[in-house]
Design a protein around this motif. Sequence first.
Motif, PDB file in Angstrom:
ATOM      1  N   PRO A   1     -25.342  -5.947   4.382  1.00  0.00           N
ATOM      2  CA  PRO A   1     -25.631  -4.743   3.453  1.00  0.00           C
ATOM      3  C   PRO A   1     -26.872  -4.223   3.364  1.00  0.00           C
ATOM      4  O   PRO A   1     -27.140  -3.191   3.162  1.00  0.00           O
ATOM      5  CB  PRO A   1     -25.196  -5.651   2.000  1.00  0.00           C
ATOM      6  CG  PRO A   1     -24.311  -6.697   2.492  1.00  0.00           C
ATOM      7  CD  PRO A   1     -24.646  -7.046   3.854  1.00  0.00           C
ATOM      8  N   ALA A   2     -28.137  -5.281   3.402  1.00  0.00           N
ATOM      9  CA  ALA A   2     -29.296  -4.701   3.272  1.00  0.00           C
ATOM     10  C   ALA A   2     -29.751  -3.845   4.454  1.00  0.00           C
ATOM     11  O   ALA A   2     -30.531  -2.916   4.286  1.00  0.00           O
ATOM     12  CB  ALA A   2     -30.310  -5.894   3.053  1.00  0.00           C
ATOM     13  N   GLN A   3     -29.269  -4.261   5.887  1.00  0.00           N
ATOM     14  CA  GLN A   3     -29.581  -3.534   6.793  1.00  0.00           C
ATOM     15  C   GLN A   3     -28.973  -2.065   6.816  1.00  0.00           C
ATOM     16  O   GLN A   3     -29.290  -1.151   7.053  1.00  0.00           O
ATOM     17  CB  GLN A   3     -29.262  -4.094   8.038  1.00  0.00           C
ATOM     18  CG  GLN A   3     -30.025  -5.452   8.257  1.00  0.00           C
ATOM     19  CD  GLN A   3     -29.300  -6.113   9.588  1.00  0.00           C
ATOM     20  OE1 GLN A   3     -28.296  -5.804  10.012  1.00  0.00           O
ATOM     21  NE2 GLN A   3     -30.485  -6.886  10.327  1.00  0.00           N
ATOM     22  N   ARG A   4     -27.559  -2.164   6.182  1.00  0.00           N
ATOM     23  CA  ARG A   4     -27.097  -1.055   5.959  1.00  0.00           C
ATOM     24  C   ARG A   4     -27.461   0.107   5.118  1.00  0.00           C
ATOM     25  O   ARG A   4     -27.686   1.211   5.427  1.00  0.00           O
ATOM     26  CB  ARG A   4     -25.342  -1.214   5.646  1.00  0.00           C
ATOM     27  CG  ARG A   4     -24.684   0.154   5.205  1.00  0.00           C
ATOM     28  CD  ARG A   4     -23.356  -0.205   4.614  1.00  0.00           C
ATOM     29  NE  ARG A   4     -22.269  -0.766   5.505  1.00  0.00           N
ATOM     30  CZ  ARG A   4     -21.085  -1.289   5.153  1.00  0.00           C
ATOM     31  NH1 ARG A   4     -20.758  -1.010   3.899  1.00  0.00           N
ATOM     32  NH2 ARG A   4     -20.326  -1.801   6.180  1.00  0.00           N
ATOM     33  N   ARG A   5     -28.267  -0.411   3.936  1.00  0.00           N
ATOM     34  CA  ARG A   5     -28.965   0.361   2.995  1.00  0.00           C
ATOM     35  C   ARG A   5     -30.150   0.981   3.557  1.00  0.00           C
ATOM     36  O   ARG A   5     -30.447   2.008   3.446  1.00  0.00           O
ATOM     37  CB  ARG A   5     -29.194  -0.704   1.694  1.00  0.00           C
ATOM     38  CG  ARG A   5     -30.038  -0.143   0.795  1.00  0.00           C
ATOM     39  CD  ARG A   5     -30.435  -1.183  -0.309  1.00  0.00           C
ATOM     40  NE  ARG A   5     -30.898  -0.623  -1.628  1.00  0.00           N
ATOM     41  CZ  ARG A   5     -32.091  -0.170  -1.768  1.00  0.00           C
ATOM     42  NH1 ARG A   5     -32.982   0.191  -0.831  1.00  0.00           N
ATOM     43  NH2 ARG A   5     -32.405   0.454  -2.929  1.00  0.00           N
ATOM     44  N   GLU A   6     -30.767   0.172   4.404  1.00  0.00           N
ATOM     45  CA  GLU A   6     -32.019   0.511   5.068  1.00  0.00           C
ATOM     46  C   GLU A   6     -31.720   1.814   6.151  1.00  0.00           C
ATOM     47  O   GLU A   6     -32.409   2.766   6.014  1.00  0.00           O
ATOM     48  CB  GLU A   6     -32.982  -0.470   5.398  1.00  0.00           C
ATOM     49  CG  GLU A   6     -33.445  -1.568   4.646  1.00  0.00           C
ATOM     50  CD  GLU A   6     -34.407  -0.921   3.523  1.00  0.00           C
ATOM     51  OE1 GLU A   6     -35.041   0.027   3.961  1.00  0.00           O
ATOM     52  OE2 GLU A   6     -33.969  -1.238   2.365  1.00  0.00           O
ATOM     53  N   ARG A   7     -31.025   1.627   6.564  1.00  0.00           N
ATOM     54  CA  ARG A   7     -30.413   2.672   7.722  1.00  0.00           C
ATOM     55  C   ARG A   7     -30.025   3.907   6.950  1.00  0.00           C
ATOM     56  O   ARG A   7     -30.460   5.135   7.335  1.00  0.00           O
ATOM     57  CB  ARG A   7     -29.103   2.300   8.490  1.00  0.00           C
ATOM     58  CG  ARG A   7     -29.461   1.302   9.656  1.00  0.00           C
ATOM     59  CD  ARG A   7     -28.551   1.139  10.724  1.00  0.00           C
ATOM     60  NE  ARG A   7     -27.063   0.715  10.016  1.00  0.00           N
ATOM     61  CZ  ARG A   7     -26.770  -0.567  10.144  1.00  0.00           C
ATOM     62  NH1 ARG A   7     -27.502  -1.483  10.359  1.00  0.00           N
ATOM     63  NH2 ARG A   7     -25.326  -0.714   9.591  1.00  0.00           N
ATOM     64  N   ALA A   8     -29.229   3.766   5.922  1.00  0.00           N
ATOM     65  CA  ALA A   8     -28.698   4.855   5.034  1.00  0.00           C
ATOM     66  C   ALA A   8     -30.055   5.553   4.656  1.00  0.00           C
ATOM     67  O   ALA A   8     -30.125   6.885   4.629  1.00  0.00           O
ATOM     68  CB  ALA A   8     -27.763   4.383   3.782  1.00  0.00           C
ATOM     69  N   LEU A   9     -30.756   5.000   3.943  1.00  0.00           N
ATOM     70  CA  LEU A   9     -31.983   5.599   3.411  1.00  0.00           C
ATOM     71  C   LEU A   9     -32.972   6.101   4.308  1.00  0.00           C
ATOM     72  O   LEU A   9     -33.446   7.207   4.031  1.00  0.00           O
ATOM     73  CB  LEU A   9     -32.975   4.512   2.373  1.00  0.00           C
ATOM     74  CG  LEU A   9     -32.013   3.972   1.160  1.00  0.00           C
ATOM     75  CD1 LEU A   9     -32.884   2.822   0.321  1.00  0.00           C
ATOM     76  CD2 LEU A   9     -31.710   5.089   0.276  1.00  0.00           C
ATOM     77  N   ALA A  10     -33.117   5.550   5.411  1.00  0.00           N
ATOM     78  CA  ALA A  10     -33.906   6.004   6.684  1.00  0.00           C
ATOM     79  C   ALA A  10     -33.363   7.238   6.909  1.00  0.00           C
ATOM     80  O   ALA A  10     -34.138   8.323   7.240  1.00  0.00           O
ATOM     81  CB  ALA A  10     -33.926   5.256   7.575  1.00  0.00           C
ATOM     82  N   ALA A  11     -31.961   7.404   7.372  1.00  0.00           N
ATOM     83  CA  ALA A  11     -31.217   8.763   7.965  1.00  0.00           C
ATOM     84  C   ALA A  11     -31.466   9.871   6.757  1.00  0.00           C
ATOM     85  O   ALA A  11     -31.589  10.991   7.171  1.00  0.00           O
ATOM     86  CB  ALA A  11     -29.884   8.522   8.041  1.00  0.00           C
ATOM     87  N   LEU A  12     -31.342   9.466   5.436  1.00  0.00           N
ATOM     88  CA  LEU A  12     -31.481  10.485   4.415  1.00  0.00           C
ATOM     89  C   LEU A  12     -33.127  10.979   4.629  1.00  0.00           C
ATOM     90  O   LEU A  12     -33.253  12.087   4.439  1.00  0.00           O
ATOM     91  CB  LEU A  12     -31.441   9.886   2.938  1.00  0.00           C
ATOM     92  CG  LEU A  12     -30.921  10.754   1.856  1.00  0.00           C
ATOM     93  CD1 LEU A  12     -30.117  12.002   2.110  1.00  0.00           C
ATOM     94  CD2 LEU A  12     -30.997  10.196   0.608  1.00  0.00           C
ATOM     95  N   ALA A  13     -33.942  10.140   4.777  1.00  0.00           N
ATOM     96  CA  ALA A  13     -35.310  10.436   4.482  1.00  0.00           C
ATOM     97  C   ALA A  13     -35.449  11.362   5.634  1.00  0.00           C
ATOM     98  O   ALA A  13     -36.347  12.349   5.606  1.00  0.00           O
ATOM     99  CB  ALA A  13     -36.197   9.209   4.770  1.00  0.00           C
ATOM    100  N   LEU A  14     -34.764  11.166   6.969  1.00  0.00           N
ATOM    101  CA  LEU A  14     -35.209  11.955   8.173  1.00  0.00           C
ATOM    102  C   LEU A  14     -34.101  13.062   8.370  1.00  0.00           C
ATOM    103  O   LEU A  14     -34.407  13.637   9.343  1.00  0.00           O
ATOM    104  CB  LEU A  14     -35.160  11.117   9.302  1.00  0.00           C
ATOM    105  CG  LEU A  14     -35.924   9.908   9.413  1.00  0.00           C
ATOM    106  CD1 LEU A  14     -35.572   8.913  10.770  1.00  0.00           C
ATOM    107  CD2 LEU A  14     -37.688  10.526   9.815  1.00  0.00           C
TER     108      LEU A  14
END
Length: 217
Positions: A1-14
């Motif tokens: 879940p933590a990795q999924r969270r970071e991927r989602a936030l990174a995708a949003l930021a980019l």
Amino acid sequence: PAQRRERALAALALDRPGAAALVVESSDAAPDDAELALRAGALLTQDDDERGIAYLERAMTARPTTTPLAAAFARNFFARRHDGARVAAFEARIQARVDAIAAARAERSRFTGAEPIEPHGLTEDELAQLRRALDLPDNSAAYLARRRVAHLPDVPQLVLAVARNKTKYGTSDGNVATLLRDDLASFPYDVYVVVSSRPRNPVVEALRATGGTLLRL
């Protein structure tokens, strides 16, 4: 879940394609994550998707301090739909939350040392993060406790009292307090910081005398 969270936030930021869907999926996988719920709700309501209201409600429940921002997204959504009845019902529902947040902010804006405290309840990883922030020249001791609050008791406030050695060319207490607050901006709990090089600061003495945990620096 933590990795999924970071991927989602990174995708949003980019601003990557599909980022919004990834944020929504990540929020569904972690329903108590207020930040993900708020972001999912904002993205959906900005896209005129009514599902976003449920995510905004989830964010406000998980972290009441998100209420002003979440409510603004909801109001804008209802306003675009010219849905005055929904706006009125929503405002009535969140008013108690807004009042509670205002009372909590007033209560937590100062700490004299006379207020009741209890054990901090932090994990070793969280304590390690605090110790890293406290690794500054002239800090000699730090005491930590959880404040017993009347408003929003499910949202903890910690009190961190730092005693410092007074040196001729040392950084001022105020500057050290500002550095600590900045370092702890991402800490999962609200932390009231007191820094003093005075021999007997009342807050430091209160935490030392009434059960505050001594953090080894």
